[in-house]
Design an enzyme around this catalytic site. Structure first.
Site, PDB file in Angstrom:
ATOM      1  CG  HIS A  95      -4.583   0.115   3.693  1.00 21.55           C
ATOM      2  ND1 HIS A  95      -3.878  -0.648   3.086  1.00 21.55           N
ATOM      3  CD2 HIS A  95      -5.243   0.660   2.916  1.00 21.55           C
ATOM      4  CE1 HIS A  95      -4.418  -0.911   1.665  1.00 21.55           C
ATOM      5  NE2 HIS A  95      -5.361   0.027   1.613  1.00 21.55           N
ATOM      6  CG  HIS A  97      -6.598   0.675  -2.010  1.00 19.76           C
ATOM      7  ND1 HIS A  97      -6.826  -0.161  -1.010  1.00 19.76           N
ATOM      8  CD2 HIS A  97      -7.480  -0.041  -2.758  1.00 19.76           C
ATOM      9  CE1 HIS A  97      -7.738  -0.996  -0.851  1.00 19.76           C
ATOM     10  NE2 HIS A  97      -8.300  -0.875  -2.242  1.00 19.76           N
ATOM     11  CB  CYS A 122      -0.931   0.032   1.298  1.00 17.36           C
ATOM     12  SG  CYS A 122      -0.114   0.179   2.853  1.00 17.36           S
TER      13      CYS A 122
END
Length: 342
Positions: A306, A318, A256
Site C-alpha cells: 500500500h 491515498h 493505491c
C-alpha cells in the site's frame, strides 16, 4: 382390610421399546441439531473478515499491476524483435539474391567461378577458410560473403531473443491471469460474507468502512509544497471522492499505486506502476513521517502493498481499498515500511 399388592411392573419388552424410542428421539434431536443452519456471523465478525479479504485483495492487485506492466513490456519487445527478424530475413534474401545473380551470369558466360560456387555453398565458414586456395578469389566477393555471414549471425541471434521473449511472455501472462483470478476470488468471498448480513447491518457496515479515517482533517493549512512534488499533491488532492478500483490509474478511479502514478504524471514525473517498485524509487528518508515532506511517498506494510502521498501535518492522501474512495488519513494509520522522496 386394605390390599397391599405390589404395583404392576412394566414388562421387559415394554421397557425395551420405551428405551429404544427414547434413544431414537435423542438421536433424531442430535441429527437435527447437526443439520441446523450455522449461526450467521455478527456485523463485527464480518467486518474483521472483510477487512482481511480486502487486504489480501490489494496484495493480489499489486501483483496483477506488476505482472501487467511486465507483460506490456514483453509484448512490445516481442513485436520489435519479430519486426527485426522480418527485416533481417529480407536483407538476407537480398544478399543471397545478389550472389545468385552473379552465379547465374557466370554460368551464362561459360562457368561458375570457384569462389562464387563456394560462396553459394551452405557453409559460409567453409568458404572463408578455403577462399585463400582459390586463385580467382575476388576481394569484393569475399566481403559480400562476410556481410552475408554477419547478417545470418544477427538473424539467428534475433530469432533466439524473440523466442525467449515470447516464452517469458507466456509465463508472465499466466502470472497475470492467476493474480487477476485471486483478486476476483477475494472480492467474491467478501461479497458473500456481506450478503449474510441483514440489509440494515450490511448498510451500516459499508457506511462504517467507507467513513473510517475520513474525519474532518484540517487540509486548508497544509505546508506549502513547490515544484513537481507540489503539483503531485495538488493533483491527488483534487481526486478526493473518486472510487478505488483495483488496477485503475485514473483519471476517474484509482488503486493505491495508480493514484501515485497518475498524480506524479500530472507533474511530468514517471514513476513505477506498483507500490513495491515505488518503495525503491527516489531517496529513502526513513520510516518516520516526522521526516517527511509534502509529495513524499509513504509505503505501508512489510510487503509494501500500500502507498499514499504525504501532504503535510501528519497526513497522507491515498486510495484505500475496494468500496472506498480517495481520501485523507493519518500518516501512521498503518505500519510504515519506508518513506521515499522522489
Amino acid at each position: 382390610m386394605a390390599s397391599h399388592r405390589r404395583p404392576k411392573q412394566p414388562s421387559r419388552a415394554r421397557v425395551s421399546v420405551l428405551t429404544a424410542a427414547a434413544a431414537t428421539a435423542v438421536a433424531l434431536s442430535a441429527q437435527t441439531g447437526a443439520h441446523a443452519a450455522p449461526a450467521k456471523p455478527s456485523k463485527d465478525e464480518v467486518k474483521v473478515q472483510v477487512d482481511q479479504l480486502f487486504n489480501e485483495q490489494e496484495q493480489a492487485a499489486e501483483r496483477f499491476n506488476g505482472a501487467k506492466e511486465r507483460t506490456d513490456q514483453l509484448r512490445k519487445q516481442a513485436e520489435q524483435l519479430q519486426d527485426q527478424v522480418a527485416r533481417g530475413q529480407e536483407q538476407m534474401t537480398a544478399l543471397q539474391g545478389g550472389l545468385a545473380a552473379v552465379a547465374a551470369q557466370e554460368y551464362r558466360d561459360g562457368g561458375v567461378d570457384p569462389s562464387v560456387a563456394l560462396m553459394l555453398s551452405s557453409d559460409p565458414e567453409n568458404y572463408l577458410t578455403k577462399a585463400s586456395s582459390v586463385d580467382q578469389v575476388n576481394e569484393t566477393q569475399v566481403q559480400s560473403l562476410k556481410t552475408l555471414q554477419d547478417q545470418q549471425r544477427r538473424l539467428d541471434q534475433q530469432k533466439v531473443e524473440a523466442a525467449e521473449t515470447l516464452a517469458e511472455l507466456d509465463r508472465n501472462t499466466k502470472v497475470l491471469n492467476d493474480a487477476k483470478a485471486e483478486v476476483q476470488q477475494k472480492l467474491a468471498e467478501a461479497q458473500k460474507l456481506l450478503n449474510q448480513l441483514s440489509a440494515a447491518d450490511r448498510s451500516a457496515l459499508e457506511n462504517e468502512r467507507s467513513s473510517r479515517g475520513s474525519e474532518r482533517y484540517d487540509v486548508k493549512n497544509l505546508p506549502p509544497a513547490s515544484g513537481y512534488a507540489g503539483a503531485a499533491v495538488a493533483a491527488a488532492m483534487g481526486k478526493q471522492g473518486k472510487p478505488y478500483v483495483w488496477g485503475a490509474t485514473g483519471p476517474n478511479s484509482f488503486d493505491c499505486s495508480g493514484l501515485v502514478v497518475w498524480a506524479y504524471a500530472q507533474a511530468g514525473v514517471s514513476l513505477p506502476r506498483t507500490s513495491q517498485e515505488q518503495a525503491t524509487a527516489g531517496t529513502g528518508v526513513g520510516n518516520n513521517y516526522a521526516n517527511a515532506l509534502p509529495g513524499d511517498l509513504v509505503i505501508y506494510h512489510n510487503d509494501a502493498h500500500h502507498v499514499g502521498i504525504y501532504i503535510g501535518n501528519g497526513l497522507v492522501v491515498h486510495a484505500p481499498h475496494t468500496g472506498d474512495v480517495v481520501k485523507v488519513m493519518k500518516a501512521d494509520a498503518m505500519p510504515i515500511k519506508t518513506i521515499r522522496r522522489v
